[in-house]
Design a protein around this motif. Sequence first.
Motif, PDB file in Angstrom:
ATOM      1  N   UNK A  61       0.813  -1.217   0.000  1.00  8.46           N
ATOM      2  CA  UNK A  61       0.000   0.000   0.000  1.00  8.46           C
ATOM      3  C   UNK A  61       0.842   1.260   0.000  1.00  8.46           C
ATOM      4  N   UNK A  62       2.171   1.119  -0.096  1.00 10.32           N
ATOM      5  CA  UNK A  62       3.058   2.268   0.072  1.00 10.32           C
ATOM      6  C   UNK A  62       2.824   3.349  -0.975  1.00 10.32           C
ATOM      7  N   UNK A  63       2.745   2.977  -2.250  1.00  8.11           N
ATOM      8  CA  UNK A  63       2.553   4.001  -3.284  1.00  8.11           C
ATOM      9  C   UNK A  63       1.151   4.602  -3.239  1.00  8.11           C
ATOM     10  N   UNK A  64       0.162   3.823  -2.850  1.00  3.49           N
ATOM     11  CA  UNK A  64      -1.168   4.400  -2.640  1.00  3.49           C
ATOM     12  C   UNK A  64      -1.085   5.474  -1.550  1.00  3.49           C
ATOM     13  N   UNK A  65      -0.400   5.149  -0.452  1.00  4.11           N
ATOM     14  CA  UNK A  65      -0.268   6.099   0.640  1.00  4.11           C
ATOM     15  C   UNK A  65       0.520   7.333   0.255  1.00  4.11           C
ATOM     16  N   UNK A  66       1.575   7.150  -0.545  1.00  4.37           N
ATOM     17  CA  UNK A  66       2.365   8.308  -0.993  1.00  4.37           C
ATOM     18  C   UNK A  66       1.535   9.206  -1.904  1.00  4.37           C
ATOM     19  N   UNK A  67       0.686   8.612  -2.711  1.00  5.15           N
ATOM     20  CA  UNK A  67      -0.214   9.402  -3.539  1.00  5.15           C
ATOM     21  C   UNK A  67      -1.153  10.254  -2.691  1.00  5.15           C
ATOM     22  N   UNK A 111       0.906  20.566  -9.580  1.00  5.77           N
ATOM     23  CA  UNK A 111       1.735  19.450 -10.039  1.00  5.77           C
ATOM     24  C   UNK A 111       1.701  18.285  -9.052  1.00  5.77           C
ATOM     25  N   UNK A 112       1.633  18.582  -7.767  1.00  2.00           N
ATOM     26  CA  UNK A 112       1.544  17.517  -6.769  1.00  2.00           C
ATOM     27  C   UNK A 112       0.223  16.775  -6.868  1.00  2.00           C
ATOM     28  N   UNK A 113      -0.843  17.490  -7.198  1.00  2.00           N
ATOM     29  CA  UNK A 113      -2.122  16.811  -7.378  1.00  2.00           C
ATOM     30  C   UNK A 113      -2.044  15.825  -8.554  1.00  2.00           C
ATOM     31  N   UNK A 114      -1.458  16.262  -9.661  1.00  2.00           N
ATOM     32  CA  UNK A 114      -1.306  15.371 -10.806  1.00  2.00           C
ATOM     33  C   UNK A 114      -0.400  14.196 -10.458  1.00  2.00           C
ATOM     34  N   UNK A 115       0.687  14.471  -9.735  1.00  2.00           N
ATOM     35  CA  UNK A 115       1.626  13.417  -9.360  1.00  2.00           C
ATOM     36  C   UNK A 115       0.973  12.393  -8.432  1.00  2.00           C
ATOM     37  N   UNK A 116       0.034  12.834  -7.622  1.00  2.00           N
ATOM     38  CA  UNK A 116      -0.659  11.905  -6.729  1.00  2.00           C
ATOM     39  C   UNK A 116      -1.363  10.813  -7.526  1.00  2.00           C
ATOM     40  N   UNK A 117      -2.068  11.204  -8.557  1.00  2.00           N
ATOM     41  CA  UNK A 117      -2.786  10.215  -9.366  1.00  2.00           C
ATOM     42  C   UNK A 117      -1.826   9.374 -10.203  1.00  2.00           C
ATOM     43  N   UNK A 118      -0.771   9.989 -10.695  1.00  2.00           N
ATOM     44  CA  UNK A 118       0.233   9.229 -11.437  1.00  2.00           C
ATOM     45  C   UNK A 118       0.853   8.148 -10.552  1.00  2.00           C
ATOM     46  N   UNK A 119       1.135   8.502  -9.298  1.00  2.00           N
ATOM     47  CA  UNK A 119       1.740   7.549  -8.368  1.00  2.00           C
ATOM     48  C   UNK A 119       0.802   6.394  -8.056  1.00  2.00           C
ATOM     49  N   UNK A 122       0.302   4.138 -11.144  1.00  2.00           N
ATOM     50  CA  UNK A 122       1.517   3.424 -11.527  1.00  2.00           C
ATOM     51  C   UNK A 122       1.928   2.376 -10.492  1.00  2.00           C
ATOM     52  N   UNK A 123       1.169   2.265  -9.404  1.00  2.00           N
ATOM     53  CA  UNK A 123       1.535   1.332  -8.337  1.00  2.00           C
ATOM     54  C   UNK A 123       1.560  -0.100  -8.861  1.00  2.00           C
ATOM     55  N   UNK A 124       2.569  -0.833  -8.428  1.00  2.00           N
ATOM     56  CA  UNK A 124       2.710  -2.220  -8.844  1.00  2.00           C
ATOM     57  C   UNK A 124       2.306  -3.141  -7.707  1.00  2.00           C
ATOM     58  N   UNK A 125       1.671  -4.250  -8.072  1.00  2.00           N
ATOM     59  CA  UNK A 125       1.260  -5.215  -7.061  1.00  2.00           C
ATOM     60  C   UNK A 125       0.740  -6.484  -7.687  1.00  2.00           C
ATOM     61  N   UNK A 126       0.601  -7.486  -6.863  1.00  2.00           N
ATOM     62  CA  UNK A 126       0.064  -8.769  -7.319  1.00  2.00           C
ATOM     63  C   UNK A 126      -1.458  -8.706  -7.229  1.00  2.00           C
ATOM     64  N   UNK A 127      -2.048  -7.970  -8.170  1.00  2.00           N
ATOM     65  CA  UNK A 127      -3.507  -7.770  -8.097  1.00  2.00           C
ATOM     66  C   UNK A 127      -4.232  -8.990  -8.670  1.00  2.00           C
ATOM     67  N   UNK A 128      -4.159 -10.106  -7.947  1.00  2.00           N
ATOM     68  CA  UNK A 128      -4.705 -11.348  -8.478  1.00  2.00           C
ATOM     69  C   UNK A 128      -6.222 -11.341  -8.546  1.00  2.00           C
ATOM     70  N   UNK A 129      -6.848 -10.647  -7.639  1.00  2.00           N
ATOM     71  CA  UNK A 129      -8.310 -10.626  -7.593  1.00  2.00           C
ATOM     72  C   UNK A 129      -8.821  -9.392  -8.331  1.00  2.00           C
ATOM     73  N   UNK A 130      -9.096  -9.543  -9.607  1.00  3.67           N
ATOM     74  CA  UNK A 130      -9.667  -8.445 -10.375  1.00  3.67           C
ATOM     75  C   UNK A 130      -8.669  -7.685 -11.218  1.00  3.67           C
ATOM     76  N   UNK A 131      -7.491  -8.261 -11.509  1.00  4.69           N
ATOM     77  CA  UNK A 131      -6.525  -7.592 -12.379  1.00  4.69           C
ATOM     78  C   UNK A 131      -6.098  -6.256 -11.819  1.00  4.69           C
ATOM     79  N   UNK A 132      -6.170  -5.196 -12.636  1.00  5.58           N
ATOM     80  CA  UNK A 132      -5.765  -3.854 -12.216  1.00  5.58           C
ATOM     81  C   UNK A 132      -6.905  -3.103 -11.531  1.00  5.58           C
ATOM     82  N   UNK A 133      -7.952  -3.832 -11.166  1.00  3.53           N
ATOM     83  CA  UNK A 133      -9.108  -3.184 -10.557  1.00  3.53           C
ATOM     84  C   UNK A 133      -8.731  -2.448  -9.277  1.00  3.53           C
TER      85      UNK A 133
END
Length: 298
Positions: A61-67, A111-119, A122-133
């Motif tokens: 959840x780190x990149x979600x939190x940084x966003x 720019x920080x608002x835009x970067x929040x959504x980009x972050x 772009x988060x990577x994870x093993x989203x096995x349940x529902x793909x990139x959902x």
Amino acid sequence: MEFQRQLETARELVEARLRTFFSGGGLEEAMRYSLLAGGKRVRPILTMKFCEAAGGVLEEALDFGCGVEMLHTYSLIHDDLPCMDNDDLRRGMPTSHKKFGECVAVLAGDALQAAAFQTVLSAEGEWRHGGRTAVALAAKILAEAAGEEGMCGGQYEDTAGDGQPRTSEDLTEINDKKTGALLRAACMMGVCASMGRREVDGSCMDAARDYATNLGLAFQIRDDILDAVSTAEELGKPIGSDAANRKATYVTLLGVEACEALVLDYTARAKEALERGRWLGDTAFLMELADSLAVRRS
């Protein structure tokens, strides 16, 4: 001791990750200045700890939190501007517009608002349940928290009524958007991050939302108390700006003693909300975090 150890572990993860963003000069320097200016990092810690409670691990959840933290920082930059609260200090340092000028501060926030959504996207994870959902859902939650039904809407209602009589119910409605919306996003996005390991139980999303709603109201009332009883040195920012702008606060309406009781009441409700979720992990940290925020001094 265990709570403090977990708090520091989560905070160090956030700080280390945030330091990897915006290493250039110019606009990036201004973005980095505000993003790394300190703070409790409550929102990204909540994101990671809700992921853990739902069955994931902090790093997922780190990149979600940084966003979330980037979006929070953008809101602080804009909140300090002359057209808003016109504050000179934030966390004991000159505010963005004082250091870089008003134009650069506005752009750094944008720019920080835009970067929040980009972050987040772009988060990577093993989203096995529902793909990139999980990523799409997290970004949707964050967008709703930032917009006219969330933080921006609350800020509009707050500034539009400057100097006008308000009730405590009015303040609750405003602060539920202005403060509560982003806390809700942080907690619910943490549950989203656990989708790499499990199908998310709706009871966890509901519990995260209700916990954050009550935590946000307790947090804002505590802010009002500190603005009335603390010093600028303790808070690292000017005090009494609400009074100077003739803004009604919980303290001016209810008094400090009643506000202290309200903080404890909302904190208890937040903890009770956690008990309604079907968690795979432990919620003890989240319980203790709510208690610690209820008595914070800054």
